[in-house]
Design a protein around this motif. Structure first.
Motif, short mmCIF file in Angstrom:
data_model
loop_
_atom_site.label_atom_id
_atom_site.label_comp_id
_atom_site.label_asym_id
_atom_site.label_seq_id
_atom_site.Cartn_x
_atom_site.Cartn_y
_atom_site.Cartn_z
N LEU A 138 -39.13 1.78 35.55
CA LEU A 138 -38.77 2.02 34.26
C LEU A 138 -39.72 1.57 32.97
N LEU A 139 -40.41 0.72 33.47
CA LEU A 139 -41.53 0.35 32.18
C LEU A 139 -42.70 1.24 32.41
N SER A 140 -42.79 2.10 33.36
CA SER A 140 -43.83 3.11 33.62
C SER A 140 -43.39 4.17 32.55
N LEU A 141 -42.35 4.20 32.50
CA LEU A 141 -41.86 5.34 31.56
C LEU A 141 -42.03 4.97 30.20
N ALA B 77 -49.78 -1.84 29.79
CA ALA B 77 -50.06 -1.91 31.13
C ALA B 77 -50.72 -3.42 31.56
N GLN B 78 -51.51 -4.05 30.93
CA GLN B 78 -51.77 -5.26 31.48
C GLN B 78 -50.97 -6.25 31.19
N SER B 79 -50.02 -6.22 30.26
CA SER B 79 -48.96 -7.33 30.10
C SER B 79 -47.80 -7.24 30.89
N LYS B 80 -47.52 -5.99 30.91
CA LYS B 80 -46.02 -5.75 31.58
C LYS B 80 -46.27 -5.04 33.16
N LEU B 81 -47.13 -4.22 33.23
CA LEU B 81 -47.20 -3.79 34.67
C LEU B 81 -48.12 -4.37 35.60
N ALA B 82 -49.25 -4.77 35.22
CA ALA B 82 -50.20 -5.56 36.18
C ALA B 82 -49.65 -6.65 36.63
N PRO B 83 -48.82 -7.58 36.19
CA PRO B 83 -48.14 -8.52 36.73
C PRO B 83 -47.29 -8.43 37.82
#
Length: 213
Positions: free
Chosen positions: A94-97, A115-121
């Motif tokens: 969902l975040l990738s959308l 991407a750094q703050s929401k996907l990388a973790p």
């Protein structure tokens, strides 16, 4: 050779069972108005909270399908508070959308920060998927990149469908409609029959051809 339709013409199917299968499909896919029409015409009883739940799921589904993932996430957390917390794959998708939406809007700096703050973790197990999305930033025209499918409606549809099924399962409802399960079962039976009696006995199952027969 295929099964002669005359061999099962004598089999009687309860009309109420057919109505239940149709209702299951309509509820699963949030066709609220059609559900109301069907239950009114047939005298069927609507599942408890059916219409209210469908309206909420429909809104979530369409937000995800449109790429408005943050709104879909907010509404999902209202309807099923711990769902995304327990389903990291779905949460990441969902975040990738939203990341893709930023990329398509040419807001590359914002996309990188997101991407750094929401996907990388999400951790090491998501590095491969993250690299695929980050690769979009390397192209002036992301839709022409090798990862162009991540920008497609098909990808958003896949995520939206997964979210809808997860919400249904969270509410202790079937994650697939009865119609889907019947077709899946039919395909498995045909495969087993082919294995048991030889590949030439039963042709590969085609739903389109079956509906025409």
């Amino acid at each position: 050779m295929d099964v002669d339709p005359r061999r099962y013409e004598h089999v009687t199917i309860n009309e109420d069972d057919i109505h239940d299968v149709v209702l299951s499909y309509l509820v699963h896919n949030c066709f609220k108005e059609t559900v109301e029409s069907l239950t009114t015409c047939t005298g069927m009883k609507q599942p408890a909270g059916c219409l209210e739940d469908m309206e909420k799921r429909k809104r979530i589904f369409h937000f995800a399908l449109e790429g408005n993932a943050l709104k879909a996430i907010d509404l999902t957390e209202e309807l099923a508070p711990d769902l995304l917390e327990k389903n990291s794959d779905l949460h990441f998708d969902l975040l990738s959308l939203h990341f893709v939406k930023l990329v398509c809007s040419r807001r590359c700096t914002e996309a990188l920060e997101f991407a750094q703050s929401k996907l990388a973790p999400f951790g090491k197990e998501y590095v491969g998927k993250l690299e695929d999305f980050m690769a979009l930033l390397a192209y002036e025209e992301p839709e022409k990149s090798p990862m162009f499918h991540l920008l497609s409606l098909d990808y958003r549809q896949l995520v939206a469908d997964s979210l809808n099924r997860a919400i249904l399962a969270h509410a202790n409802q079937p994650s697939h409609s009865a119609l889907e399960r019947l077709i899946q079962q039919m395909m498995v039976v045909r495969q087993l029959l082919s294995q048991e009696h030889g590949k030439d006995t039963f042709l590969p199952f085609s739903l389109r051809d079956f509906l025409k027969s």
